[in-house]
Write an enzyme that holds these catalytic residues in place. Structure first.
Site, PDB file in Angstrom:
ATOM      1  N   LYS A 181       2.196 -13.911  10.008  1.00 15.77           N
ATOM      2  CA  LYS A 181       2.022 -14.899   8.949  1.00 15.77           C
ATOM      3  C   LYS A 181       2.959 -14.537   7.806  1.00 15.77           C
ATOM      4  CE  LYS A 181      -1.005 -16.571   5.310  1.00 15.77           C
ATOM      5  NZ  LYS A 181       0.018 -16.261   4.282  1.00 15.77           N
ATOM      6  N   GLU A 254      -0.837  -1.612   3.219  1.00 18.49           N
ATOM      7  CA  GLU A 254       0.152  -1.029   2.299  1.00 18.49           C
ATOM      8  C   GLU A 254       0.070  -1.851   1.031  1.00 18.49           C
ATOM      9  OE1 GLU A 254       2.874  -0.810  -0.081  1.00 18.49           O
ATOM     10  OE2 GLU A 254       4.283  -1.604   1.401  1.00 18.49           O
ATOM     11  N   CYS A 288       6.819  -2.391  -4.434  1.00 14.37           N
ATOM     12  CA  CYS A 288       5.603  -1.585  -4.532  1.00 14.37           C
ATOM     13  C   CYS A 288       5.929  -0.163  -4.955  1.00 14.37           C
ATOM     14  CB  CYS A 288       4.858  -1.600  -3.205  1.00 14.37           C
ATOM     15  SG  CYS A 288       5.846  -1.069  -1.795  1.00 14.37           S
ATOM     16  N   GLU A 386       0.130  -2.751 -12.926  1.00 10.55           N
ATOM     17  CA  GLU A 386       1.400  -2.883 -12.211  1.00 10.55           C
ATOM     18  C   GLU A 386       2.019  -4.256 -12.540  1.00 10.55           C
ATOM     19  OE1 GLU A 386       3.049  -2.607  -7.605  1.00 10.55           O
ATOM     20  OE2 GLU A 386       1.019  -3.344  -7.977  1.00 10.55           O
TER      21      GLU A 386
END
Length: 487
Positions: A181, A254, A288, A386
């Site tokens: 996806k 992750e 990330c 973040e």
């Protein structure tokens, strides 16, 4: 009906985009636009697949699984390597398309596309042979690694090709079948990649379904998907984990990071500044593993800050299609608005800006200037959360134990970096950082043979290396009592 082989022979990267189910193109009456983030223009309409179409893709993957799992690993490895070859054949088209849909400049597109080629080829060399644990005259014990089954791969928008490859390659080598996806913000490259390799894999082994958030929820709760491999935010990862718990799916997550970079007092400010800049701002900080908190020893703080400002002024922010662009736009409008919140908060809190600080919201595209915030409080939103955009807090430190404690004072534990000439100090600090990867005098160095994953709320499981390959398997121990008189 047009076959995938016929489409591949005639397709261009400006053609319609389709999902791929059971080796055939699949469309939908419902579509969603894909945008060029540098211009805000619609560049394609993408089918939004229904739950029934997802069910079809999963059923095809389940039907294909026994044959694919029984295929000799040498053949599976050959096919995975051939997928890398196919990607390389179309590298120019993929790089251009990646820039159009994701926004990254040519250098970033090259890094991602050719990195993906290398990942296919190198993961294709990996295997998990049976391990003989005991073999005596009386007994034997062997551990096998068996494929987990049908994998659902949910791919993010910051590195859409590479982070799909990190899932596709080990899943196929391990003997799993996989339904991908793509992110609804960057579906085009992933749809095209899966479409272009259908002649290399049996039907149902590798499918791609485009859709919205509902599709992700259907995947994570689907009773016939055995594992979810997800890359994305920690908040979404919590929802994935909760949704997958109903069927006790295997998970690789992750997730987010708030990576500290610690600069020792013995650095050369002019030499280290460009490296720190790219540690923080590669892919426009939509990474990330971007350095998101820069701790600079007070003895060199002013010099490093000023060198960073000077270097940042040499980097052009603009359309990735322009040859002189160093950093592109924010990839999508929701993220653009989220980054604006961090700017607004810093202004409201009276933070000092060493560079940048103002966003032009009236221009075309979702552009944000490189912004350096000069020593904000440790409890400010910019330091604690973040941003996932090009606004970086610069923070002073004096005591080594204190800066390690500050670096670890976060729910995240994805990556970190330490910079300095004292190699003993680098190692000493690195071993006290709670993070899955700590780089010393470098950053963002990955290989297919280096395990990658997060501590704390930065994820569960691993990608890359044999550890990552094992994530797509179950362990099976077979023991044998060789005494024929025992039965």
């Amino acid at each position: 009906m047009t076959t995938q082989a016929e489409r591949r022979a005639t397709t261009t990267f400006d053609s319609d985009y389709v999902s791929t189910i059971n080796g055939r193109p699949a469309t939908s009456d419902t579509t969603a636009p894909a945008f060029n983030p540098a211009t805000g223009e619609v560049i394609a309409q993408v089918p939004v697949m229904s739950k029934g179409q997802l069910d079809e893709a999963v059923a095809a993957a389940r039907a294909a699984f026994p044959g694919w799992a029984a295929t000799p690993i040498e053949e599976r490895q050959r096919i995975v390597s051939a997928i890398g070859d196919r990607l390389e054949e179309h590298a120019e088209e993929f790089m251009a398309l990646l820039t159009r849909e994701q926004g990254k400049p040519r250098a970033g597109a090259e890094w991602e596309v050719f990195g993906s080629v290398a990942w296919f080829r190198e993961i294709a060399k990996q295997s998990l042979p049976d391990e003989t644990l005991l073999d005596s005259a009386e007994r034997s014990a062997v551990t096998r690694y068996t494929p987990v089954g049908v994998v659902g791969a949910i791919v993010p928008w910051n590195f859409p090709i590479l982070l799909s490859v990190w899932k596709i390659a080990p899943a196929l080598v391990a003997g799993c079948t996989i339904v991908v996806k793509p992110s609804p913000f960057t579906p085009l490259c992933d749809l095209k990649l899966v479409e272009l390799v259908q002649d290399l894999v049996p039907p149902g082994v590798l499918s791609a379904v485009a859709g919205d958030d509902d599709l992700g929820k259907w995947m994570t709760s689907h009773p016939d998907i055995n594992k979810i491999a997800f890359t994305g935010s920690t908040d979404t990862g919590r929802h994935v984990m909760s949704s997958a718990s109903g069927t006790l799916k295997r998970l690789t997550l992750e997730l987010g990071g708030n990576d500290p970079a610690i600069v020792l007092p013995d650095v050369d400010p002019a030499r280290v500044a460009p490296q720190l800049f790219w540690a923080a701002f590669q892919n426009n900080a939509q990474f990330c593993n971007a350095a998101k908190r820069l701790y600079i020893h007070e003895d060199v703080y002013d010099a490093v800050r000023d060198a960073l400002v000077a270097y940042a002024k040499t980097i052009k922010v603009g359309n990735g299609a322009d040859a002189d662009t160093g950093l592109g736009p924010i990839q999508n409008e929701p993220q653009f608005k989220k980054v604006q919140e961090f700017f607004a908060d810093s202004h409201a809190q009276g933070h000092a800006f060493a560079l940048g600080g103002e966003i032009d919201t009236e221009g075309a595209g979702w552009f944000v200037p490189v912004t350096l915030v000069d020593n904000p409080p440790e409890d400010s939103r910019l330091v604690v959360e973040e941003p996932f955009g090009p606004i970086l807090p610069l923070l002073k430190w004096t005591d080594e134990d204190d800066v390690i404690a500050r670096a670890n004072d976060t729910i995240y534990g994805l990556g970190a970096s330490v910079w300095g000439k004292d190699l003993d100090a680098l190692q000493r600090i690195a071993r006290q950082i709670d993070a899955g990867t700590v780089w010393l005098n470098e950053v963002h160095q990955y290989t297919p043979y280096q395990v990658f994953g997060g501590h704390k709320q930065s994820g569960i499981g691993a990608e890359n290396s044999l550890h990552g390959l094992a994530e797509y398997t179950n362990w099976q121990s077979i023991t044998l009592n060789k005494d024929a008189e025992a039965v």
